[in-house]
Structure formats: structure tokens, C-alpha cells
Design an enzyme around this catalytic site. Structure first.
Site, PDB file in Angstrom:
ATOM      1  N   GLU A   1       0.795  -1.221   0.000  1.00 20.74           N
ATOM      2  CA  GLU A   1       0.000   0.000   0.000  1.00 20.74           C
ATOM      3  C   GLU A   1       0.830   1.275   0.000  1.00 20.74           C
ATOM      4  O   GLU A   1       0.324   2.332  -0.327  1.00 20.74           O
ATOM      5  CB  GLU A   1      -0.968   0.007   1.188  1.00 20.74           C
ATOM      6  CG  GLU A   1      -2.017  -1.081   1.125  1.00 20.74           C
ATOM      7  CD  GLU A   1      -2.919  -0.981  -0.098  1.00 20.74           C
ATOM      8  OE1 GLU A   1      -3.129   0.137  -0.609  1.00 20.74           O
ATOM      9  OE2 GLU A   1      -3.413  -2.024  -0.548  1.00 20.74           O
TER      10      GLU A   1
ATOM     11  N   CYS B   1      -4.271   7.472  -6.938  1.00 18.40           N
ATOM     12  CA  CYS B   1      -3.704   6.174  -7.299  1.00 18.40           C
ATOM     13  C   CYS B   1      -3.902   5.926  -8.794  1.00 18.40           C
ATOM     14  O   CYS B   1      -4.527   6.733  -9.487  1.00 18.40           O
ATOM     15  CB  CYS B   1      -4.345   5.061  -6.460  1.00 18.40           C
ATOM     16  SG  CYS B   1      -6.073   4.729  -6.881  1.00 18.40           S
TER      17      CYS B   1
END
Length: 180
Positions: free
Chosen positions: A25, A34
Site C-alpha cells: 500500500e 492512485c
């Protein structure tokens, strides 16, 4: 900066699984978009994150621990076959990253006790929708993550006999226990 999660927190999965999930992560104190175009902060958190979100390292660890606990409870509720410690860590990592995990082939195979097929099924979820093109694309990062999750899933607990850590290639579709 990629700080290690605080080992003193009440992590609901094995700490090795926490470390792997933290590595997947990443670590950001300021919001970023992202690959899928979602605003993200901390260690892959998207709920309530806006372009101006900024978190402290302490808050990131607390939020990460709470998120893992939430997903652990959800995974355990969805399992009809109790997972081993390593299976649980792999399934929680999968659930942390993939919204369709409950109805996934991974869970179907796990719940019928076909652990090798479940491990192979992690490879089925390595794509994302590119927000620029709207098309599904294979992600090298997701491919690597799924292989590591599958390896964790097959890993025996300390003190138990070991089993191979390689995931066997899938059989042709007509013979596949994963697809059946």
C-alpha cells in the site's frame, strides 16, 4: 518515506502479513491519486480522502490498524472454512485491495476447501480500469502482489510441515478446478 507500522498496535493478523500489506500500500502523509484515479492517503486509504487530506504518522498507523481489523472481521464472516493465520493474512490483503473479494473465485475455492485452486485464483485479479482510457489493463504491481498473496496463503504456520510455495499453473479451462 516508508515507515514500518507500529508493532505495539493490536494487529488482527500476523505482523508479517501487516508488513507485507504496508509494503503493497505504500506510505503517504499527503493525498495522491492512485492508478485508478482515487484520492488516497496513508496506507491505501480512500474513505473520506480529498485532494487536501494530510495525516500524521500516528494517525496513519491507527487508521491502518482499524482498516485491517474491519477487513479481518469481514473476511472471517465470509469464510465457511476457518483460515489458517497465513491464509487469513493473504485474504485480508486481497480484501483490502479488491472490492469484489466476497464473490471472488479465491473465496469460493477457499470455502470449498480447495486451497491450491484458491491460491491459483489470486492471479485472476491483476487488472484495473485505466481512468484515462476506460479500458481494463494488466498491472505489473497487482500481478506481483497477487503472487505474493498466493505464496502467503499457501505458507504453513511455524512448526507445521512445509508445503511448496510455488503456485501450480492453471489447467485448461475445461479441466480447471478453479473455474468449476
Amino acid at each position: 518515506m516508508n515507515l514500518v507500522p507500529n508493532p505495539a498496535l493490536p494487529w488482527p493478523i500476523c505482523y508479517e502479513g501487516v508488513l507485507e500489506l504496508a509494503e503493497y500500500e505504500g506510505y503517504r502523509t499527503k493525498a495522491y491519486q492512485c492508478d485508478a484515479g482515487k484520492w488516497t492517503c496513508g496506507r491505501g486509504e480512500t474513505d473520506g480522502v480529498t485532494p487536501i487530506t494530510v495525516w500524521t504518522p500516528e494517525y496513519i498507523d491507527q487508521k491502518f490498524c482499524a482498516s485491517i481489523a474491519e477487513r479481518t472481521n469481514a473476511v472471517l464472516s465470509a469464510c465457511t472454512v476457518p483460515p489458517t493465520q497465513n491464509q487469513l493474512a493473504a485474504l485480508v490483503s486481497f480484501a483490502y485491495n479488491y472490492g469484489g473479494w466476497k464473490s471472488s473465485t479465491v473465496m469460493k475455492c477457499h470455502n470449498r476447501g480447495d486451497f491450491e485452486a484458491a491460491a491459483r485464483a489470486f492471479d485472476l485479479v491483476n487488472q484495473f480500469t485505466n481512468p484515462k482510457t476506460g479500458k481494463r489493463e494488466v498491472s505489473n504491481g497487482l500481478t506481483l502482489r497477487r503472487k505474493r498473496e498466493a505464496a502467503r496463503y499457501l505458507m504453513q504456520a511455524e512448526g507445521q510441515p512445509s508445503m511448496p510455495q510455488a503456485v501450480a499453473p492453471e489447467e485448461p479451462l475445461r479441466q480447471s478446478t478453479t473455474i468449476k
